[in-house]
Write a protein that holds these residues in place. Structure first.
Motif, mmCIF file in Angstrom:
data_model
loop_
_atom_site.group_PDB
_atom_site.id
_atom_site.type_symbol
_atom_site.label_atom_id
_atom_site.label_comp_id
_atom_site.label_asym_id
_atom_site.label_seq_id
_atom_site.Cartn_x
_atom_site.Cartn_y
_atom_site.Cartn_z
ATOM 1 N N GLY A 75 10.486 0.639 -14.958
ATOM 2 C CA GLY A 75 10.804 1.741 -15.244
ATOM 3 C C GLY A 75 10.959 2.902 -14.206
ATOM 4 N N VAL A 76 11.174 4.044 -14.488
ATOM 5 C CA VAL A 76 11.299 5.404 -13.476
ATOM 6 C C VAL A 76 9.948 5.311 -12.689
ATOM 7 C CG1 VAL A 76 11.179 7.757 -13.358
ATOM 8 C CG2 VAL A 76 12.622 6.607 -15.066
ATOM 9 N N VAL A 77 9.909 5.531 -11.376
ATOM 10 C CA VAL A 77 8.802 5.431 -10.366
ATOM 11 C C VAL A 77 7.975 6.510 -10.875
ATOM 12 C CG1 VAL A 77 8.220 5.988 -8.176
ATOM 13 C CG2 VAL A 77 10.492 5.039 -8.457
ATOM 14 N N PRO A 78 6.520 5.892 -11.195
ATOM 15 C CA PRO A 78 5.511 6.938 -11.812
ATOM 16 C C PRO A 78 5.230 8.203 -10.856
ATOM 17 C CG PRO A 78 4.767 4.703 -11.950
ATOM 18 C CD PRO A 78 6.269 4.781 -10.984
ATOM 19 N N LEU A 79 4.739 9.126 -11.629
ATOM 20 C CA LEU A 79 4.612 10.484 -10.662
ATOM 21 C C LEU A 79 3.178 10.152 -9.817
ATOM 22 C CD1 LEU A 79 5.722 13.407 -12.777
ATOM 23 C CD2 LEU A 79 6.579 12.757 -10.872
ATOM 24 N N GLU A 80 2.129 9.570 -10.534
ATOM 25 C CA GLU A 80 0.841 9.363 -10.187
ATOM 26 C C GLU A 80 0.899 8.322 -9.064
ATOM 27 O OE1 GLU A 80 -1.322 11.694 -10.357
ATOM 28 O OE2 GLU A 80 -0.229 12.756 -11.782
ATOM 29 N N PRO A 81 0.355 8.629 -7.659
ATOM 30 C CA PRO A 81 0.422 7.406 -6.787
ATOM 31 C C PRO A 81 -0.451 6.191 -7.293
ATOM 32 C CG PRO A 81 -0.497 9.695 -6.025
ATOM 33 C CD PRO A 81 -0.182 9.701 -7.522
ATOM 34 N N GLU A 82 -1.512 6.271 -7.913
ATOM 35 C CA GLU A 82 -2.201 5.125 -8.448
ATOM 36 C C GLU A 82 -1.703 4.355 -9.397
ATOM 37 O OE1 GLU A 82 -4.434 8.655 -10.292
ATOM 38 O OE2 GLU A 82 -3.421 8.460 -8.673
ATOM 39 N N ASP A 83 -0.597 5.017 -10.304
ATOM 40 C CA ASP A 83 0.419 4.269 -11.270
ATOM 41 C C ASP A 83 1.315 3.526 -10.186
ATOM 42 O OD1 ASP A 83 -1.099 5.186 -13.378
ATOM 43 O OD2 ASP A 83 0.196 6.831 -13.654
ATOM 44 N N ARG A 84 1.756 4.245 -9.218
ATOM 45 C CA ARG A 84 2.916 3.433 -8.419
ATOM 46 C C ARG A 84 2.112 2.153 -7.656
ATOM 47 N NH1 ARG A 84 4.410 8.621 -7.023
ATOM 48 N NH2 ARG A 84 3.122 8.619 -4.916
ATOM 49 N N ARG A 85 0.833 2.394 -7.287
ATOM 50 C CA ARG A 85 0.220 1.329 -6.798
ATOM 51 C C ARG A 85 -0.319 0.210 -7.320
ATOM 52 N NH1 ARG A 85 -5.327 0.560 -4.760
ATOM 53 N NH2 ARG A 85 -5.010 -0.800 -2.930
ATOM 54 N N TRP A 86 -0.392 0.639 -9.008
ATOM 55 C CA TRP A 86 -0.648 -0.510 -9.869
ATOM 56 C C TRP A 86 0.462 -1.276 -10.087
ATOM 57 C CZ3 TRP A 86 -0.518 0.688 -15.746
ATOM 58 C CH2 TRP A 86 -0.553 -0.378 -16.473
ATOM 59 N N ARG A 87 1.667 -0.743 -10.539
ATOM 60 C CA ARG A 87 2.688 -1.508 -10.780
ATOM 61 C C ARG A 87 3.146 -2.311 -9.448
ATOM 62 N NH1 ARG A 87 8.480 1.377 -11.822
ATOM 63 N NH2 ARG A 87 8.775 2.336 -9.779
ATOM 64 N N GLU A 88 2.924 -1.658 -8.358
ATOM 65 C CA GLU A 88 3.690 -2.496 -7.165
ATOM 66 C C GLU A 88 2.690 -3.753 -6.858
ATOM 67 O OE1 GLU A 88 4.095 0.185 -3.870
ATOM 68 O OE2 GLU A 88 5.698 1.321 -4.970
ATOM 69 N N ILE A 89 1.394 -3.394 -6.949
ATOM 70 C CA ILE A 89 0.310 -4.780 -6.870
ATOM 71 C C ILE A 89 0.696 -5.692 -8.078
ATOM 72 C CG2 ILE A 89 -2.052 -5.189 -6.642
ATOM 73 C CD1 ILE A 89 -2.227 -2.446 -4.949
ATOM 74 N N THR A 90 0.705 -5.362 -8.981
ATOM 75 C CA THR A 90 0.695 -6.204 -10.106
ATOM 76 C C THR A 90 2.284 -6.986 -10.033
ATOM 77 O OG1 THR A 90 -0.270 -4.769 -11.742
ATOM 78 C CG2 THR A 90 0.905 -6.352 -12.874
ATOM 79 N N GLY A 91 3.264 -6.285 -9.564
ATOM 80 C CA GLY A 91 4.277 -7.084 -9.110
ATOM 81 C C GLY A 91 4.274 -8.113 -8.296
ATOM 82 N N SER A 92 3.630 -7.772 -7.175
ATOM 83 C CA SER A 92 3.494 -8.602 -5.997
ATOM 84 C C SER A 92 2.547 -9.983 -6.540
ATOM 85 C CB SER A 92 3.050 -8.075 -4.805
ATOM 86 O OG SER A 92 2.110 -7.324 -4.595
ATOM 87 N N ILE A 93 1.598 -9.503 -7.262
ATOM 88 C CA ILE A 93 0.388 -10.619 -7.761
ATOM 89 C C ILE A 93 1.456 -11.524 -8.630
ATOM 90 C CG2 ILE A 93 -1.476 -11.208 -9.376
ATOM 91 C CD1 ILE A 93 -2.718 -8.589 -7.807
ATOM 92 N N LEU A 94 2.126 -10.993 -9.557
ATOM 93 C CA LEU A 94 3.083 -11.860 -10.493
ATOM 94 C C LEU A 94 3.908 -12.618 -9.672
ATOM 95 C CD1 LEU A 94 3.641 -9.646 -13.455
ATOM 96 C CD2 LEU A 94 2.047 -11.685 -13.403
ATOM 97 N N THR A 95 4.555 -12.223 -8.646
ATOM 98 C CA THR A 95 5.424 -12.811 -7.698
ATOM 99 C C THR A 95 4.832 -14.012 -6.866
ATOM 100 O OG1 THR A 95 6.559 -10.916 -7.509
ATOM 101 C CG2 THR A 95 7.316 -12.581 -5.996
ATOM 102 N N ALA A 96 3.663 -13.693 -6.592
ATOM 103 C CA ALA A 96 2.835 -14.682 -5.848
ATOM 104 C C ALA A 96 2.185 -15.759 -6.625
ATOM 105 C CB ALA A 96 1.473 -14.108 -5.010
ATOM 106 N N LEU A 97 2.086 -15.520 -7.896
ATOM 107 C CA LEU A 97 1.712 -16.397 -9.057
ATOM 108 C C LEU A 97 2.612 -17.345 -9.658
ATOM 109 C CD1 LEU A 97 -0.982 -14.203 -11.143
ATOM 110 C CD2 LEU A 97 -1.542 -16.167 -9.703
#
Lengths: 110, 194
Positions: A69-91
């Motif tokens: 989706g569109v880059v979220p406004l809140e930094p913690e939301d950006r961080r959440w989706r980026e970390i989820t993405g990299s964890i899923l990529t690693a898994l």
């Protein structure tokens, strides 16, 4: 380990039950990650916790894809989706199979 | 050869794109970076991407707008290359990373807001000009289209521009991939839709 991903409400859990009935499920991994980030846990520790959970037996990890989706406004939301993405990529690298579910239809992509 | 690599945030698309380019046998690899590092978070992001491509032999060119300005730089690097190694094709390849930043930078520049129609034709024209000089371009672009919020007109026009540009590029691309959790799903191969 089997990884099952897709957008929300795509029938991922039903797909898992149908195709991997004998497996144990770690469902809604994206929320699992969010909860731990909110508690101040580090990405590496979250990943270690996931690997510890699935250490024994046959596991299917199920997660929403939240990075499309569109880059979220809140930094913690950006961080959440980026970390989820990299964890899923690693898994996905570790997984024996990766399935992507769209409209209830699963496609094996690994 | 034009390749489009599409994926969401942290989908592994950059890593895939770099590996894709490095597997091909081109003499000069150019990394055309379009992001402006304006705050700590984006500086971190640039750093992460630099680390990711360290040792992969890319010449980095930074153009947040007007990507045709990369052409004279490429000509300079190429003309300074007197290597006689004939085992490698005397060709260049550009990895453009990424279209979503380029569109944002072209749309919101010089304190103005340009329309999606203007940005679409400007960026496609610039790409064509670049493609006349360097026939091999790999473009990384972003899937920002699958969430459920109703956005303001400005954001919608941005999404419209990026969506149309992605479509225009995929129409002329030889290969299109969607990267999901680091796995590339072919959408178009050898000029044929799958």
């Amino acid at each position: 380990m089997i990884l099952i991903i897709g957008g929300s409400y795509q029938g991922k859990t039903a797909y898992a039950r149908e195709n991997f009935p004998e497996y144990r499920y770690l469902n809604q991994l994206h929320l699992f990650v969010k909860k731990r980030l909110d508690e101040g846990k580090k990405p590496d520790d979250i990943m270690a916790e996931i690997l510890e959970i699935i250490k024994e037996g046959d596991w299917a990890i199920i997660s929403d894809e939240i990075g499309n989706g569109v880059v979220p406004l809140e930094p913690e939301d950006r961080r959440w989706r980026e970390i989820t993405g990299s964890i899923l990529t690693a898994l996905a690298k570790e997984a024996a199979e990766v399935h992507r579910v769209v409209c209830g239809i699963g496609q094996r992509i690994k | 050869m034009i390749t489009l690599i599409y994926g969401g945030s942290s989908s592994g698309k950059s890593s895939y794109a770099e590996d894709y380019v490095c597997k091909l046998n081109f003499k000069n690899r150019y990394y055309l970076a379009t992001m402006v590092a304006y705050d700590e978070e984006s500086k971190e992001r640039v750093k992460r991407h630099r680390n990711l491509r360290a040792g992969k032999d890319f010449v980095t060119l930074e153009h947040s707008v007007d990507i045709t300005e990369a052409i004279p730089e490429i000509l300079t690097v190429d003309s300074g290359d007197f290597s006689t190694d004939s085992s490698l094709p005397q060709e260049d390849i550009i990895l453009l990373e990424c279209m979503s930043n380029l569109v944002a930078n072209e749309m919101f520049r010089d304190g103005q807001v340009f329309s999606s129609d203007y940005c679409l034709s400007k960026i496609i024209d610039d790409l064509k000009e670049l493609h006349e000089k360097v026939s091999n371009i790999v473009i990384v672009t972003n899937n920002v289209f699958e969430d459920s919020t109703e956005y303001d007109e400005g954001t919608k026009d941005y999404l419209r521009a990026l969506g149309k540009i992605n479509q225009r590029i995929s129409a002329i691309a030889d290969e299109v991939y969607e990267v999901v959790v680091g796995i590339a799903i072919p959408v178009k191969e050898k000029g044929r839709m799958l």
